[in-house]
Design a protein around this motif. Structure first.
Motif, mmCIF file in Angstrom:
data_model
loop_
_atom_site.group_PDB
_atom_site.id
_atom_site.type_symbol
_atom_site.label_atom_id
_atom_site.label_comp_id
_atom_site.label_asym_id
_atom_site.label_seq_id
_atom_site.Cartn_x
_atom_site.Cartn_y
_atom_site.Cartn_z
ATOM 1 N N ARG A 19 0.857 -1.189 0.000
ATOM 2 C CA ARG A 19 0.000 0.000 0.000
ATOM 3 C C ARG A 19 0.891 1.237 0.000
ATOM 4 N NH1 ARG A 19 -3.632 2.477 4.826
ATOM 5 N NH2 ARG A 19 -1.766 1.891 5.989
ATOM 6 N N LEU A 20 0.675 2.144 -0.941
ATOM 7 C CA LEU A 20 1.408 3.401 -0.986
ATOM 8 C C LEU A 20 0.503 4.487 -0.420
ATOM 9 C CD1 LEU A 20 3.105 3.181 -4.516
ATOM 10 C CD2 LEU A 20 3.870 2.253 -2.320
ATOM 11 N N LEU A 21 0.914 5.056 0.700
ATOM 12 C CA LEU A 21 0.081 5.979 1.474
ATOM 13 C C LEU A 21 0.692 7.372 1.471
ATOM 14 C CD1 LEU A 21 -2.297 6.342 3.541
ATOM 15 C CD2 LEU A 21 -0.623 5.752 5.322
ATOM 16 N N LYS A 31 0.814 -0.832 10.729
ATOM 17 C CA LYS A 31 1.401 -1.861 11.587
ATOM 18 C C LYS A 31 0.975 -3.259 11.167
ATOM 19 C CE LYS A 31 1.532 1.172 15.657
ATOM 20 N NZ LYS A 31 1.054 1.363 17.048
ATOM 21 N N SER A 32 -0.128 -3.341 10.443
ATOM 22 C CA SER A 32 -0.680 -4.645 10.079
ATOM 23 C C SER A 32 -0.555 -4.974 8.594
ATOM 24 C CB SER A 32 -2.166 -4.696 10.470
ATOM 25 O OG SER A 32 -2.337 -4.441 11.846
ATOM 26 N N TYR A 33 -0.401 -3.950 7.755
ATOM 27 C CA TYR A 33 -0.351 -4.153 6.315
ATOM 28 C C TYR A 33 0.882 -3.480 5.734
ATOM 29 C CZ TYR A 33 -5.217 -5.491 7.032
ATOM 30 O OH TYR A 33 -6.355 -6.112 7.482
ATOM 31 N N PRO A 34 1.576 -4.136 4.797
ATOM 32 C CA PRO A 34 2.767 -3.523 4.185
ATOM 33 C C PRO A 34 2.433 -2.159 3.609
ATOM 34 C CG PRO A 34 2.551 -5.824 3.525
ATOM 35 C CD PRO A 34 1.278 -5.461 4.233
ATOM 36 N N THR A 35 3.114 -1.136 4.077
ATOM 37 C CA THR A 35 2.769 0.242 3.720
ATOM 38 C C THR A 35 4.028 1.074 3.531
ATOM 39 O OG1 THR A 35 0.719 0.117 5.018
ATOM 40 C CG2 THR A 35 1.525 2.316 4.439
ATOM 41 N N PHE A 36 4.067 1.816 2.437
ATOM 42 C CA PHE A 36 5.088 2.845 2.255
ATOM 43 C C PHE A 36 4.396 4.188 2.414
ATOM 44 C CE2 PHE A 36 7.039 6.062 -0.492
ATOM 45 C CZ PHE A 36 8.304 6.123 0.069
ATOM 46 N N THR A 37 4.923 5.037 3.283
ATOM 47 C CA THR A 37 4.300 6.332 3.588
ATOM 48 C C THR A 37 5.201 7.470 3.139
ATOM 49 O OG1 THR A 37 3.249 5.353 5.533
ATOM 50 C CG2 THR A 37 3.309 7.765 5.408
ATOM 51 N N ALA A 38 4.614 8.455 2.490
ATOM 52 C CA ALA A 38 5.352 9.647 2.066
ATOM 53 C C ALA A 38 4.432 10.852 2.173
ATOM 54 C CB ALA A 38 5.858 9.496 0.635
ATOM 55 N N PRO A 39 4.986 12.044 2.406
ATOM 56 C CA PRO A 39 4.155 13.251 2.503
ATOM 57 C C PRO A 39 3.369 13.497 1.219
ATOM 58 C CG PRO A 39 6.373 13.674 3.288
ATOM 59 C CD PRO A 39 6.415 12.329 2.649
ATOM 60 N N ARG A 40 2.189 14.044 1.378
ATOM 61 C CA ARG A 40 1.356 14.391 0.224
ATOM 62 C C ARG A 40 2.007 15.482 -0.610
ATOM 63 N NH1 ARG A 40 -4.136 13.093 0.418
ATOM 64 N NH2 ARG A 40 -4.634 14.940 -0.793
ATOM 65 N N PRO A 53 1.257 9.352 -9.050
ATOM 66 C CA PRO A 53 2.638 9.360 -9.554
ATOM 67 C C PRO A 53 3.638 9.903 -8.547
ATOM 68 C CG PRO A 53 1.365 11.121 -10.580
ATOM 69 C CD PRO A 53 0.389 10.254 -9.836
ATOM 70 N N ASP A 54 3.207 10.838 -7.707
ATOM 71 C CA ASP A 54 4.121 11.442 -6.741
ATOM 72 C C ASP A 54 4.622 10.421 -5.725
ATOM 73 O OD1 ASP A 54 5.241 14.098 -5.669
ATOM 74 O OD2 ASP A 54 4.248 13.267 -3.902
ATOM 75 N N VAL A 55 3.721 9.640 -5.159
ATOM 76 C CA VAL A 55 4.141 8.667 -4.145
ATOM 77 C C VAL A 55 4.916 7.510 -4.781
ATOM 78 C CG1 VAL A 55 2.079 7.176 -4.126
ATOM 79 C CG2 VAL A 55 3.403 7.510 -2.021
#
Length: 230
Positions: A19-21, A31-40, A53-55
């Motif tokens: 998941r790209l968040l 914590k429960s699901y594979p996630t990449f987080t980046a600022p909006r 495209p940004d994330v």
């Protein structure tokens, strides 16, 4: 969560889900699901889909989470629901050769006309008119992402600020709503990446019904328009 549930229950072969968040900090689901987080992206206040495209570009720039260049990536939206193994389609991609689902504007000559007005390179290349799912080599997606963002902003700004451009394209292509789709198509044309137009990867909620006993059901459904009243 439905997206992750569908992945886990659709018998995927040699596949993982990410998941790209876009937010300042990881949410509780990370914590429960594979996630990449980046600022909006700051531009997302004007046009939310720019975050796609940004994330993705930020994902590739990360040291820990970036995919391997030879990975096959399937880009889907949060409202896609997987039903079948994607291996039939991922096995078909190679460098500079991708797949995508036929877009609603697949037969419109206006797409190429608009490309001629916004292109930086590859102006004579064919524009493959596709939407999600995009099935593409990671090495290609890494090159696509920054250009995807660039062309998304360019067509969005033109349709909002240039009345002549808006008159020639908006009523035919719905550019205001779908700028990021054209951004992807134009990024691929710019790079000379050929995207095979598929008609069997997904069914949309606005498409004709498919029989439950169809011998070749689509890999996923896309519920994007079910929430809008007529």
């Amino acid at each position: 969560l439905s997206n992750a549930f569908a992945f886990l229950n659709s018998s995927q072969t040699e596949a993982s889900w990410m998941r790209l968040l876009t937010c300042e900090t990881p949410d509780d689901l990370a914590k429960s699901y594979p996630t990449f987080t980046a600022p909006r992206s700051s531009y997302s206040k004007r046009y939310g889909p720019i975050n796609k495209p940004d994330v993705i570009e930020k994902w590739f720039a990360s040291e820990c989470d970036a995919p391997h260049p030879d990975d096959n990536i399937v880009v889907i939206d949060p409202d896609n629901f997987l039903m079948r193994d994607m291996k039939k389609w991922t096995d078909q991609v190679s460098r500079k050769n991708a797949l995508g689902q036929a877009a609603y504007y697949v037969n419109s000559p206006k797409v190429k006309e608009m490309w001629k007005e916004v292109c930086l390179e590859g102006c004579d290349n064919e524009v493959d008119r596709v939407g999600v799912p995009y099935v593409v080599k990671a090495a290609d997606l890494k090159e696509i992402a920054p250009l995807w963002r660039y062309y998304t902003v360019k067509v969005k700004e033109l349709v909002q600020t240039d009345e002549s451009f808006k008159d020639r394209f908006e009523k035919y292509l719905n550019v205001m709503w779908a700028a990021e789709m054209f951004g992807y198509n134009y990024a691929c044309a710019h790079l000379g990446i050929k995207t095979k137009v598929m008609h069997d990867m997904q069914a949309r909620d606005v498409d004709p019904a498919i029989p439950l006993d169809s011998p070749e059901p689509p890999a996923m459904i896309h519920m994007g328009r079910a929430w809008f009243s007529k």
